[in-house]
Design a protein around this motif. Structure first.
Motif, PDB file in Angstrom:
ATOM      1  N   GLY A  27      49.169  39.485  51.910  1.00 16.51           N
ATOM      2  CA  GLY A  27      48.645  40.608  51.139  1.00 16.51           C
ATOM      3  C   GLY A  27      49.325  40.736  49.793  1.00 16.51           C
ATOM      4  O   GLY A  27      48.669  40.931  48.763  1.00 16.51           O
ATOM      5  N   ILE A  28      50.638  40.619  49.789  1.00 15.43           N
ATOM      6  CA  ILE A  28      51.383  40.726  48.531  1.00 15.43           C
ATOM      7  C   ILE A  28      51.019  39.577  47.593  1.00 15.43           C
ATOM      8  O   ILE A  28      50.648  39.774  46.436  1.00 15.43           O
ATOM      9  N   VAL A  29      51.109  38.350  48.097  1.00 18.54           N
ATOM     10  CA  VAL A  29      50.924  37.172  47.251  1.00 18.54           C
ATOM     11  C   VAL A  29      49.477  37.021  46.797  1.00 18.54           C
ATOM     12  O   VAL A  29      49.203  36.751  45.619  1.00 18.54           O
ATOM     13  N   SER A  30      48.525  37.200  47.721  1.00 21.06           N
ATOM     14  CA  SER A  30      47.118  36.998  47.384  1.00 21.06           C
ATOM     15  C   SER A  30      46.644  37.979  46.325  1.00 21.06           C
ATOM     16  O   SER A  30      46.055  37.588  45.301  1.00 21.06           O
ATOM     17  N   VAL A  31      46.893  39.256  46.563  1.00 20.21           N
ATOM     18  CA  VAL A  31      46.415  40.268  45.614  1.00 20.21           C
ATOM     19  C   VAL A  31      47.209  40.210  44.315  1.00 20.21           C
ATOM     20  O   VAL A  31      46.648  40.373  43.224  1.00 20.21           O
ATOM     21  N   ALA A  32      48.508  39.955  44.399  1.00 16.84           N
ATOM     22  CA  ALA A  32      49.302  39.824  43.174  1.00 16.84           C
ATOM     23  C   ALA A  32      48.829  38.633  42.356  1.00 16.84           C
ATOM     24  O   ALA A  32      48.690  38.721  41.121  1.00 16.84           O
ATOM     25  N   GLY A  33      48.578  37.507  43.025  1.00 18.90           N
ATOM     26  CA  GLY A  33      48.081  36.339  42.314  1.00 18.90           C
ATOM     27  C   GLY A  33      46.727  36.596  41.682  1.00 18.90           C
ATOM     28  O   GLY A  33      46.469  36.182  40.544  1.00 18.90           O
ATOM     29  N   LEU A  34      45.874  37.310  42.403  1.00 22.20           N
ATOM     30  CA  LEU A  34      44.552  37.653  41.866  1.00 22.20           C
ATOM     31  C   LEU A  34      44.683  38.560  40.648  1.00 22.20           C
ATOM     32  O   LEU A  34      44.041  38.339  39.610  1.00 22.20           O
ATOM     33  N   VAL A  35      45.521  39.576  40.755  1.00 27.21           N
ATOM     34  CA  VAL A  35      45.719  40.517  39.650  1.00 27.21           C
ATOM     35  C   VAL A  35      46.321  39.813  38.434  1.00 27.21           C
ATOM     36  O   VAL A  35      45.862  39.996  37.298  1.00 27.21           O
ATOM     37  N   VAL A  36      47.344  38.989  38.655  1.00 27.23           N
ATOM     38  CA  VAL A  36      47.992  38.287  37.554  1.00 27.23           C
ATOM     39  C   VAL A  36      47.025  37.319  36.880  1.00 27.23           C
ATOM     40  O   VAL A  36      46.960  37.228  35.646  1.00 27.23           O
ATOM     41  N   GLY A  37      46.256  36.612  37.686  1.00 25.43           N
ATOM     42  CA  GLY A  37      45.304  35.663  37.130  1.00 25.43           C
ATOM     43  C   GLY A  37      44.216  36.329  36.314  1.00 25.43           C
ATOM     44  O   GLY A  37      43.889  35.885  35.202  1.00 25.43           O
ATOM     45  N   VAL A  38      43.644  37.418  36.832  1.00 24.08           N
ATOM     46  CA  VAL A  38      42.586  38.127  36.111  1.00 24.08           C
ATOM     47  C   VAL A  38      43.150  38.785  34.853  1.00 24.08           C
ATOM     48  O   VAL A  38      42.520  38.768  33.787  1.00 24.08           O
ATOM     49  N   ALA A  39      44.353  39.362  34.957  1.00 28.02           N
ATOM     50  CA  ALA A  39      44.970  39.988  33.787  1.00 28.02           C
ATOM     51  C   ALA A  39      45.278  38.962  32.703  1.00 28.02           C
ATOM     52  O   ALA A  39      45.106  39.225  31.510  1.00 28.02           O
ATOM     53  N   ALA A  40      45.704  37.765  33.101  1.00 29.63           N
ATOM     54  CA  ALA A  40      46.028  36.717  32.136  1.00 29.63           C
ATOM     55  C   ALA A  40      44.789  36.223  31.399  1.00 29.63           C
ATOM     56  O   ALA A  40      44.890  35.685  30.291  1.00 29.63           O
ATOM     57  N   SER A  41      43.614  36.412  32.013  1.00 28.66           N
ATOM     58  CA  SER A  41      42.380  35.966  31.358  1.00 28.66           C
ATOM     59  C   SER A  41      41.947  36.908  30.239  1.00 28.66           C
ATOM     60  O   SER A  41      41.021  36.616  29.498  1.00 28.66           O
ATOM     61  N   GLY A  42      42.587  38.071  30.147  1.00 28.69           N
ATOM     62  CA  GLY A  42      42.230  39.049  29.134  1.00 28.69           C
ATOM     63  C   GLY A  42      41.248  40.096  29.610  1.00 28.69           C
ATOM     64  O   GLY A  42      40.671  40.825  28.796  1.00 28.69           O
ATOM     65  N   ALA A  43      41.043  40.211  30.914  1.00 26.91           N
ATOM     66  CA  ALA A  43      40.097  41.182  31.458  1.00 26.91           C
ATOM     67  C   ALA A  43      40.604  42.603  31.242  1.00 26.91           C
ATOM     68  O   ALA A  43      41.807  42.840  31.053  1.00 26.91           O
ATOM     69  N   SER A  44      39.685  43.557  31.295  1.00 25.21           N
ATOM     70  CA  SER A  44      40.047  44.959  31.108  1.00 25.21           C
ATOM     71  C   SER A  44      40.822  45.484  32.310  1.00 25.21           C
ATOM     72  O   SER A  44      40.849  44.868  33.384  1.00 25.21           O
ATOM     73  N   HIS A  45      41.433  46.647  32.096  1.00 22.17           N
ATOM     74  CA  HIS A  45      42.220  47.272  33.164  1.00 22.17           C
ATOM     75  C   HIS A  45      41.361  47.557  34.381  1.00 22.17           C
ATOM     76  O   HIS A  45      41.770  47.318  35.527  1.00 22.17           O
ATOM     77  N   ASN A  46      40.158  48.084  34.185  1.00 19.23           N
ATOM     78  CA  ASN A  46      39.272  48.393  35.303  1.00 19.23           C
ATOM     79  C   ASN A  46      38.860  47.139  36.061  1.00 19.23           C
ATOM     80  O   ASN A  46      38.751  47.148  37.292  1.00 19.23           O
ATOM     81  N   THR A  47      38.650  46.054  35.334  1.00 20.38           N
ATOM     82  CA  THR A  47      38.276  44.795  35.984  1.00 20.38           C
ATOM     83  C   THR A  47      39.426  44.269  36.836  1.00 20.38           C
ATOM     84  O   THR A  47      39.230  43.790  37.951  1.00 20.38           O
ATOM     85  N   VAL A  48      40.637  44.358  36.304  1.00 16.74           N
ATOM     86  CA  VAL A  48      41.819  43.916  37.059  1.00 16.74           C
ATOM     87  C   VAL A  48      41.973  44.742  38.329  1.00 16.74           C
ATOM     88  O   VAL A  48      42.211  44.208  39.419  1.00 16.74           O
ATOM     89  N   LEU A  49      41.818  46.072  38.196  1.00 21.44           N
ATOM     90  CA  LEU A  49      41.964  46.950  39.352  1.00 21.44           C
ATOM     91  C   LEU A  49      40.885  46.685  40.384  1.00 21.44           C
ATOM     92  O   LEU A  49      41.166  46.605  41.594  1.00 21.44           O
ATOM     93  N   LEU A  50      39.638  46.543  39.937  1.00 23.96           N
ATOM     94  CA  LEU A  50      38.538  46.284  40.858  1.00 23.96           C
ATOM     95  C   LEU A  50      38.726  44.956  41.580  1.00 23.96           C
ATOM     96  O   LEU A  50      38.456  44.837  42.783  1.00 23.96           O
ATOM     97  N   SER A  51      39.200  43.961  40.862  1.00 26.18           N
ATOM     98  CA  SER A  51      39.467  42.656  41.487  1.00 26.18           C
ATOM     99  C   SER A  51      40.525  42.778  42.576  1.00 26.18           C
ATOM    100  O   SER A  51      40.408  42.179  43.654  1.00 26.18           O
ATOM    101  N   GLY A  52      41.561  43.571  42.293  1.00 23.75           N
ATOM    102  CA  GLY A  52      42.615  43.767  43.288  1.00 23.75           C
ATOM    103  C   GLY A  52      42.127  44.485  44.527  1.00 23.75           C
ATOM    104  O   GLY A  52      42.464  44.103  45.658  1.00 23.75           O
ATOM    105  N   VAL A  53      41.311  45.541  44.334  1.00 23.72           N
ATOM    106  CA  VAL A  53      40.773  46.282  45.484  1.00 23.72           C
ATOM    107  C   VAL A  53      39.856  45.395  46.315  1.00 23.72           C
ATOM    108  O   VAL A  53      39.905  45.399  47.556  1.00 23.72           O
ATOM    109  N   ALA A  54      38.994  44.621  45.630  1.00 23.42           N
ATOM    110  CA  ALA A  54      38.113  43.700  46.359  1.00 23.42           C
ATOM    111  C   ALA A  54      38.924  42.670  47.140  1.00 23.42           C
ATOM    112  O   ALA A  54      38.594  42.337  48.286  1.00 23.42           O
TER     113      ALA A  54
END
Length: 231
Positions: A27-54
């Motif tokens: 849970g820690i690694v998967s969601v953190a990796g997803l959040v870090v990866g999406v954030a590094a792409s330049g996505a918006s805050h809401n997109t990063v949060l939604l990706s993490g919740v999904a």
């Protein structure tokens, strides 16, 4: 009166501890990796949060289903072995008795004592004796699919909430760095706690979990930078 001697054994935790440790770290690694990866792409805050919740919802369901199917396969195998052993006891009890005695001889008993022990255990609970000493099936280590699935899903959810909390509390421009820092700290803690629960060295458990978590986030960050999508 003599004081009752108490012993603390950790083997009875194996069924849920393995699933819980795997679920929390995933849970820690998967969601953190997803959040870090999406954030590094330049996505918006809401997109990063939604990706993490999904990722949290999908991951928890996936962990529960995976643990249940995996442990249920083990349980099915145990039941099949016990059915076979029960049939063999009914059809050829003398051979089964000799087989049990031979097991005890290999463990160090004399043939006479091994035969006596086998006779008494067979009279008490023949199937239980063969399950334990021939098949290695015990109540403590027996497969429990529902317990494993619930422990894994719950632990995944708790672990995933840590990087999500970083996303919620930290400004968008610092989400990646904050998530990495919080995740590494939580991985060291979870690794140490898992080692403590299992009776292993704390530092070794913490470093092992932290190292692989760092590798996962580094790979996700690299992939996110490659795409550089501004949303």
């Amino acid at each position: 009166m003599r004081a009752r001697h108490r012993e603390l054994h950790r083997s009875n935790r194996v069924g849920w501890l393995r699933a819980a440790v795997l679920g929390a770290n995933d849970g820690i690694v998967s969601v953190a990796g997803l959040v870090v990866g999406v954030a590094a792409s330049g996505a918006s805050h809401n997109t990063v949060l939604l990706s993490g919740v999904a990722g949290l919802v999908a991951g928890a369901m996936s962990m529960a289903a995976g643990e249940y199917v995996s442990v249920q396969s083990q349980a099915d195998t145990e039941k099949a072995d016990l059915r076979q052993e029960k049939q063999e006891l009914a059809e050829d009890p003398h051979t089964e008795l000799a087989e049990l005695a031979h097991i005890y001889v290999r463990r160090g008993l004399t043939p006479a004592l091994a035969h006596q022990v086998a006779e008494q255990l067979t009279a008490h609970d023949a199937l239980g004796a063969h399950a334990r000493d021939e098949l290695g099936i015990t109540d403590t280590l027996r497969a429990r699919p529902v317990q494993a699935a619930m422990a894994s899903a719950a632990a995944f959810t708790v672990g995933a909430l840590i990087p999500l909390a970083a996303v919620l509390l930290v400004p968008t421009k610092n989400v990646g760095v904050a998530t990495i820092a919080v995740t590494l700290a939580s991985l060291f803690v979870s690794g140490a706690l898992a080692a403590y629960a299992g009776g292993a060295p704390l530092l070794r458990g913490a470093l092992r979990v932290g190292f692989w978590g760092a590798m996962a986030m580094a790979a996700s960050h690299l992939i996110g930078n490659l795409f550089d999508v501004r949303v």
